[in-house]
Write a protein that holds these residues in place. Structure first.
Motif, PDB file in Angstrom:
ATOM      1  N   TRP A 246      47.144  21.247 -17.052  1.00 23.48           N
ATOM      2  CA  TRP A 246      46.694  20.674 -15.791  1.00 23.48           C
ATOM      3  C   TRP A 246      45.471  21.402 -15.264  1.00 23.48           C
ATOM      4  CZ3 TRP A 246      46.407  22.093 -10.541  1.00 23.48           C
ATOM      5  CH2 TRP A 246      46.261  21.029  -9.643  1.00 23.48           C
ATOM      6  N   ARG A 247      45.474  22.719 -15.332  1.00 23.43           N
ATOM      7  CA  ARG A 247      44.336  23.505 -14.857  1.00 23.43           C
ATOM      8  C   ARG A 247      43.124  23.317 -15.761  1.00 23.43           C
ATOM      9  NH1 ARG A 247      42.523  24.366 -10.583  1.00 23.43           N
ATOM     10  NH2 ARG A 247      44.562  25.082  -9.827  1.00 23.43           N
ATOM     11  N   VAL A 248      43.326  23.226 -17.076  1.00 25.72           N
ATOM     12  CA  VAL A 248      42.211  23.002 -18.004  1.00 25.72           C
ATOM     13  C   VAL A 248      41.552  21.661 -17.711  1.00 25.72           C
ATOM     14  CG1 VAL A 248      41.589  22.634 -20.426  1.00 25.72           C
ATOM     15  CG2 VAL A 248      43.200  24.449 -19.819  1.00 25.72           C
ATOM     16  N   ARG A 249      42.377  20.626 -17.566  1.00 26.31           N
ATOM     17  CA  ARG A 249      41.839  19.287 -17.317  1.00 26.31           C
ATOM     18  C   ARG A 249      41.128  19.225 -15.959  1.00 26.31           C
ATOM     19  NH1 ARG A 249      46.112  16.922 -17.720  1.00 26.31           N
ATOM     20  NH2 ARG A 249      45.993  16.274 -19.905  1.00 26.31           N
ATOM     21  N   THR A 250      41.710  19.856 -14.953  1.00 29.19           N
ATOM     22  CA  THR A 250      41.085  19.858 -13.630  1.00 29.19           C
ATOM     23  C   THR A 250      39.708  20.504 -13.673  1.00 29.19           C
ATOM     24  OG1 THR A 250      43.245  19.944 -12.522  1.00 29.19           O
ATOM     25  CG2 THR A 250      41.340  20.659 -11.252  1.00 29.19           C
ATOM     26  N   SER A 251      39.584  21.610 -14.392  1.00 32.26           N
ATOM     27  CA  SER A 251      38.299  22.307 -14.491  1.00 32.26           C
ATOM     28  C   SER A 251      37.264  21.442 -15.215  1.00 32.26           C
ATOM     29  CB  SER A 251      38.487  23.635 -15.233  1.00 32.26           C
ATOM     30  OG  SER A 251      39.385  24.477 -14.541  1.00 32.26           O
ATOM     31  N   MET A 252      37.673  20.810 -16.303  1.00 33.01           N
ATOM     32  CA  MET A 252      36.749  19.948 -17.044  1.00 33.01           C
ATOM     33  C   MET A 252      36.345  18.737 -16.213  1.00 33.01           C
ATOM     34  SD  MET A 252      38.495  20.208 -20.853  1.00 33.01           S
ATOM     35  CE  MET A 252      37.213  19.269 -21.689  1.00 33.01           C
TER      36      MET A 252
ATOM     37  N   ARG B  34      50.489  17.520  -5.881  1.00 31.08           N
ATOM     38  CA  ARG B  34      51.610  16.713  -5.400  1.00 31.08           C
ATOM     39  C   ARG B  34      51.611  15.297  -5.973  1.00 31.08           C
ATOM     40  NH1 ARG B  34      51.291  17.243   0.703  1.00 31.08           N
ATOM     41  NH2 ARG B  34      51.318  19.436   0.057  1.00 31.08           N
ATOM     42  N   TYR B  35      50.452  14.844  -6.405  1.00 28.73           N
ATOM     43  CA  TYR B  35      50.327  13.467  -6.868  1.00 28.73           C
ATOM     44  C   TYR B  35      50.026  13.418  -8.367  1.00 28.73           C
ATOM     45  CZ  TYR B  35      49.901  12.734  -1.848  1.00 28.73           C
ATOM     46  OH  TYR B  35      50.126  12.731  -0.504  1.00 28.73           O
ATOM     47  N   CYS B  36      50.215  12.250  -8.958  1.00 24.03           N
ATOM     48  CA  CYS B  36      50.032  12.105 -10.408  1.00 24.03           C
ATOM     49  C   CYS B  36      48.811  11.256 -10.734  1.00 24.03           C
ATOM     50  CB  CYS B  36      51.280  11.506 -11.052  1.00 24.03           C
ATOM     51  SG  CYS B  36      51.714   9.859 -10.406  1.00 24.03           S
ATOM     52  N   SER B  37      47.879  11.105  -9.791  1.00 24.93           N
ATOM     53  CA  SER B  37      46.695  10.278 -10.031  1.00 24.93           C
ATOM     54  C   SER B  37      45.774  10.935 -11.051  1.00 24.93           C
ATOM     55  CB  SER B  37      45.950  10.084  -8.719  1.00 24.93           C
ATOM     56  OG  SER B  37      45.540  11.314  -8.182  1.00 24.93           O
TER      57      SER B  37
END
Length: 446
Positions: free
Chosen positions: A58-64, A443-446
């Motif tokens: 999740w953190r890797v994808r958020t950063s990218m 909190r969300y899955c968007s």
């Protein structure tokens, strides 16, 4: 482009990526005006460095995604334990890349630096060229272990010594665990530094710790008339091998339905536990060691509370240093761990609460504290929460489950194993709900 001999490249099973080659033709063009391939090289490299630090999908994808948004690119990412597959497209062209790291590990210092890089990218790095950005990433990638093997050995010694007391051990077990865990982790660190394979460094370091514990205990019996009943502490001397980071991040990834990453991390954790416990079991058979119960200490409740706070602090501080955290970050994690772990133990003793429920509350407390601290100093939550709850991972239960399974005491094996699994499930759940309560983006899955 610098010519490289083919045989030199093939000495490594994972070929190195010549990142700067993506920018040599457009060295004076800012990254937000560069071609899609150059932009994708920056996005992919940032994700790969984040992945190498041990953080979850999740953190890797958020950063990218944050970099992609700044560069006007749409990015879809699939993250595993050691690889990333992603697509970048800008409405005209599409670039697909598959990247992988040679080995996985934990480096909270590098992770903190990468999060700072990602946070500053829209204001600073987006106005640089691709070549300049890759040079900055070169500097971050050079952040390897900030502590020597001896210091990492001392950190493991401190952590396992504290772990011994929290599990019920006395001064003799604590001293022996300190010495054996320290030497075992020095050996493990040396093997990792020379790129020896995972199975080998686990088996060798665990074997050395068990053997040394047996030798030192025998010497203590001869020289100081120490009782052989203290042999139970040998389990504590191997707890530096606990895969706390992948255990916890696997639970977080599964909660976000990143099944590939979550299951791969869980499998990696199970492999470490199985190899470590099997090695320790074989050594126990050879050295005639048994996982007996610790002798009762009979301490005053107030004194016990103080010692639990102190040893929890020391244990978490040691584990945090092992994860390559700077001293300040390690000290903050240690304060969190002292509060949350002592709360967990006191709930069990004073209220009779089941250990699983107490573990959940302890992890929840650590997660809430980490969110408050992140708002103050910006440290990554996972760099604080995982060290603070690693000391709650039931390594003793896991070993006793395997030991009893090996001796075909199936009822005891199932009992210890079930208790361990329940606690291991409760720990990431506590962190997940703390994150849900305090982080809107999670909190969300968007």
């Amino acid at each position: 482009m610098q010519q490289t001999n083919f045989t030199d490249i093939m000495e490594k099973n994972h070929m190195e990526i010549p990142w700067h080659d993506y920018t040599q033709n457009n060295g004076n063009i800012l990254i937000n005006q560069a071609g899609l391939i150059e932009k994708a090289s920056v996005i992919g490299r940032v994700g790969l460095i984040m992945l190498s630090c041990g953080t979850g999908a999740w953190r890797v994808r958020t950063s990218m995604n944050r970099l992609s948004k700044s560069l006007g690119v749409t990015c879809t990412v699939d993250v595993g334990l050691m690889s990333i597959e992603f697509n970048c497209f800008d409405g005209k062209d599409c670039v697909s890349q598959s990247l992988s790291i040679a080995n996985t590990g934990v480096n909270t210092s590098k992770l903190y630096r990468m999060e700072q890089f990602v946070d500053s990218f829209p204001k600073e790095e987006v106005h640089l060229t691709g070549e300049e950005i890759h040079k900055r990433l070169d500097e971050i990638e050079r952040i390897h272990a900030i502590y020597s093997p001896v210091k990492l050995g001392l950190a493991a010694a401190l952590a396992c010594c504290a772990f011994t007391f929290l599990l019920g051990g006395g001064p003799v077990e604590m001293i022996l665990a300190f010495l054996c865990a320290g030497i075992g982790n020095v050996i493990r660190t040396k093997l990792i530094k020379h790129n020896f394979t995972l199975f080998l460094n686990i088996a060798v370091s665990i074997s050395c710790s068990c053997l040394l514990y047996s030798i030192l205990l025998k010497l203590a019996e001869i020289l100081f008339h120490v009782s052989a009943l203290h042999e139970a502490g040998y389990i504590c001397s191997i707890l530096f091998i606990i895969p706390g980071f992948p255990f916890i991040t696997s639970g977080i990834d599964l909660s976000k339905l990143d099944l590939r990453s979550g299951l791969e991390r869980l499998s990696y954790s199970i492999i470490i536990v199985l190899v470590a416990t099997m090695t320790a079991w074989i050594m126990a058979l050879l050295l005639h060691l048994q996982p007996l119960n610790f002798t009762t200490l009979n301490l005053d409740p107030i004194l016990l509370l103080i010692l639990r706070l102190l040893t929890s602090f020391c244990g978490v501080f040691g584990f945090s240093i092992m994860f390559n955290s700077p001293v300040k970050m390690a000290a903050i994690a240690a304060v969190m761990g002292a509060l949350s772990n002592t709360l967990r133990l006191e709930l069990v003793d004073l209220t009779g609460m089941p250990t699983t429920a107490a573990a959940f509350i302890g992890a929840l407390t650590a997660g809430l504290l980490a969110s408050l601290i992140k708002n103050y100093n910006g440290y990554p939550r996972i760099s604080l929460t995982v060290p603070s709850i690693v000391i709650m991972v039931p390594g003793l239960y896991l070993y006793r489950a395997f030991y009893n399974l090996g001796t075909m005491s199936l009822v005891d094996a199932f009992s210890w194993g079930a208790a361990a699994i329940m606690i291991i499930i409760a720990l990431p759940l506590g962190l997940i709900f703390a994150r849900i309560f305090t982080d809107r983006t999670f909190r969300y899955c968007s």
